[in-house]
Design an enzyme around this catalytic site. Structure first.
Site, PDB file in Angstrom:
ATOM      1  N   GLU A   1       1.000  -1.792  -0.597  1.00  0.00           N
ATOM      2  CA  GLU A   1       0.465  -0.120  -0.027  1.00  0.00           C
ATOM      3  C   GLU A   1       1.247   0.915  -0.331  1.00  0.00           C
ATOM      4  O   GLU A   1       1.474   1.473   0.924  1.00  0.00           O
ATOM      5  CB  GLU A   1      -1.205  -0.076   0.832  1.00  0.00           C
TER       6      GLU A   1
ATOM      7  N   LYS B   1     -15.751   3.718   5.171  1.00  0.00           N
ATOM      8  CA  LYS B   1     -14.439   2.880   5.795  1.00  0.00           C
ATOM      9  C   LYS B   1     -14.087   3.864   6.626  1.00  0.00           C
ATOM     10  O   LYS B   1     -14.351   5.819   7.260  1.00  0.00           O
ATOM     11  CB  LYS B   1     -13.372   3.559   5.028  1.00  0.00           C
TER      12      LYS B   1
ATOM     13  N   GLU C   1     -13.887   5.555  -0.833  1.00  0.00           N
ATOM     14  CA  GLU C   1     -14.891   5.123   0.195  1.00  0.00           C
ATOM     15  C   GLU C   1     -15.490   5.419   1.295  1.00  0.00           C
ATOM     16  O   GLU C   1     -15.210   5.650   2.566  1.00  0.00           O
ATOM     17  CB  GLU C   1     -13.808   3.562   0.694  1.00  0.00           C
TER      18      GLU C   1
END
Length: 340
Positions: free
Chosen positions: A260, A315, A312
């Site tokens: 990531e 999230k 998102e």
């Protein structure tokens, strides 16, 4: 049964002529939103944009089915809450591989299984990471897929007691106990360590000592001189600190995959902005696929997964967590990026 699985593995190795491995950029596909496009539309968008690698955070059947017949390499996570049973029961790990890998493996290009994401040594499930990795590895070997699929775990900079200068990178005492068997496992199985690298958090956590240009790859010259090695960006410094930590624990031959990295476009001004995020994503893509490597490990492409495909809206965590998307949920790009 074992011989049949081995034949499947051999068949897959000979069947696959084309692989996405020559390309270095992937994108993480999170599903924590109530306004995201259909899974098939997402796969189409990956293909349209030339994104050759994907990470998902659990073996979602709808994603695995949509990936059938696509040339997209995949990291699939064992979700943190699902690790314990795989550690305590080898047959449960074998079933996990059967249900989530072998069921799809003729049509889906699995590359890594990440056993947990950002698990710290003091977490309740930390003690289950290594035995779960072992059990899954044994199931992968039984299927004859050990040369295709590597088992690892995804960690991050919080495990380092020292990260600057990079040559002094080292795991803390608790982290050493946690990481040592994992590192030995990676060495034995020729598997990489997955590491989440976030210069954004390095910058906002220490703005007195970390400049924005250093975090965004825009520094005009060397910022950190570490012996004979000079660092012009924080990404390389963070990555090399992990390499130094691995070397201290007999993991010199372990490669790192950046599982990531990203920068939020909103939620924490002025650091989190559309402008800064666009600069970061473009610069990190150009850097990792350019073959320059890092000062400690020069001359190599760095396999890197950008976080994340979409904003998102469900999230949890800080407001910034909902604004890491490269695309808006309507599939419109937030930045102009040449992925591969």
């Amino acid at each position: 049964m074992a011989s049949m699985l081995a034949l499947i593995g051999l068949f897959l190795l000979t069947l696959r002529i084309s692989r996405a491995g020559a390309q270095s950029i992937g994108v993480c596909y999170g599903l924590n939103g109530n306004d995201l496009p259909s899974t098939q539309d997402v796969i189409n968008l990956y293909n349209e944009k030339g994104i050759a690698k994907m990470r998902i955070y659990a073996p979602f059947p709808q994603v695995l089915n949509a990936l059938r017949g696509n040339n997209i390499e995949l990291i699939v996570d064992v979700a943190n809450e699902d690790i314990e049973p795989l550690a305590s029961d080898a047959s449960a790990a074998a079933r996990w591989v059967q249900d989530n890998v072998l069921r799809y493996v003729l049509d889906v290009q699995f590359k890594y299984i990440a056993v947990g994401n950002e698990v710290l040594p003091n977490f309740d499930n930390a003690k289950y990471i290594f035995p779960a990795m072992e059990n899954l590895q044994n199931a992968i070997i039984a299927a004859g897929l050990q040369d295709q699929i590597k088992v690892s775990t995804a960690t991050y900079t919080a495990l380092l007691a020292v990260s600057s200068p990079p040559s002094q990178g080292s795991f803390g005492n608790d982290s050493k106990l946690f990481m040592k068997p994992i590192i030995n496992f990676l060495v034995q199985n020729n598997a990489p360590l997955l590491v989440n690298i976030y210069p954004y958090f390095g910058y906002i956590g220490d703005q007195a000592n970390v400049g924005l240009e250093y975090a965004l790859f825009t520094s005009p010259g060397i910022v950190v001189q570490d012996g004979l090695l000079g660092y012009q960006n924080l990404f390389d410094a963070m990555l090399d600190a992990h390499y130094s930590a691995l070397e201290r624990e007999s993991g010199s031959n372990v490669e790192i995959v950046v599982s990531e990295t990203g920068w939020p476009s909103s939620g924490n001004p002025p650091a989190a902005s559309l402008k800064n995020a666009g600069i970061y994503y473009n610069n990190v893509v150009n850097h990792v696929k350019g073959g320059v490597g890092t000062p400690k490990r020069p001359g190599r492409v760095i396999e890197t997964y950008l976080f994340a495909m979409f904003d998102e809206n469900e999230k949890p965590g800080a407001q910034t967590e909902r604004h890491f998307g490269l695309f808006s949920p309507n599939q419109q790009p937030k930045y102009s990026i040449n992925f591969n």
